[in-house]
Design a protein around this motif. Structure first.
Motif: not given
Length: 195
Positions: A167-171
């Motif tokens: 996900g954009l939030m994590t990666s």
């Protein structure tokens, strides 16, 4: 968008118990999935996305298993053994690791796409290979969280492995080229399986 641009994709129905936005899908999985599947045309492969083993109760895991048995073309996508903490929580709840829990509920098979898999045991790796499941390696997220990373050298050769952005939030990125660069750098630095 996929139909408009002619892009083949997997379009999924998200199952996540404690999400304020996605909780409504959790309540009536069969009806919601049937509606989602009806939207899928020839370019879209239907799927069920379960955030993780710990984001559903046993009743819901059985329900997902039933849907997958009734819909063989449906993909099942789930985060597995992403962190030590997630794996430990599953062991406290079930007395089993995440891969074993998925297998117990009939959720491991050729339609299964397992994300992360950083803390697999030798038994987990063997069962994944036997069931014909696939793994998605997300190096940017795993390097960012610094809680383990998939050791590709220990996987049976028969297990298909792809790259994913998580996900954009994590990666922090949805750029698959960035994932490929990170995977290559990690593999070369670790010396375990230089690319």
């Amino acid at each position: 968008a996929a139909r408009r641009w002619g892009i083949r994709n997997v379009s999924g129905y998200m199952v996540m118990k404690h999400s304020p936005n996605l909780g409504k899908f959790y309540k009536d999985l069969h009806a919601g999935f049937k509606k989602e599947k009806g939207l899928a045309k020839h370019l879209t492969m239907p799927a069920i996305f379960l955030h993780s083993v710990n984001s559903a109760d046993p009743k819901k895991l059985r329900e997902i298993g039933q849907i997958l048995r009734e819909n063989q073309e449906t993909r099942f996508i789930v985060h597995v053994s992403e962190t030590r903490q997630e794996e430990a929580l599953t062991r406290r709840r079930y007395g089993l690791g995440q891969t074993t829990v998925l297998d117990h509920f009939g959720l491991l098979g050729p339609q299964s796409i397992l994300i992360h898999c950083n803390w697999l045991t030798a038994r987990d790796r063997r069962v994944i290979a036997e069931r014909g499941a696939s793994i998605v390696h997300c190096p940017n997220t795993n390097l960012k969280t610094d809680d383990g990373i998939l050791d590709l050298s220990r996987l049976p050769k028969s297990v298909p492995v792809g790259l994913g952005t998580d996900g954009l939030m994590t990666s922090g990125t949805l750029d698959i080229r960035s994932e490929a660069r990170s995977a290559q750098k990690y593999c070369n630095r670790s010396g375990k399986y230089p690319l």
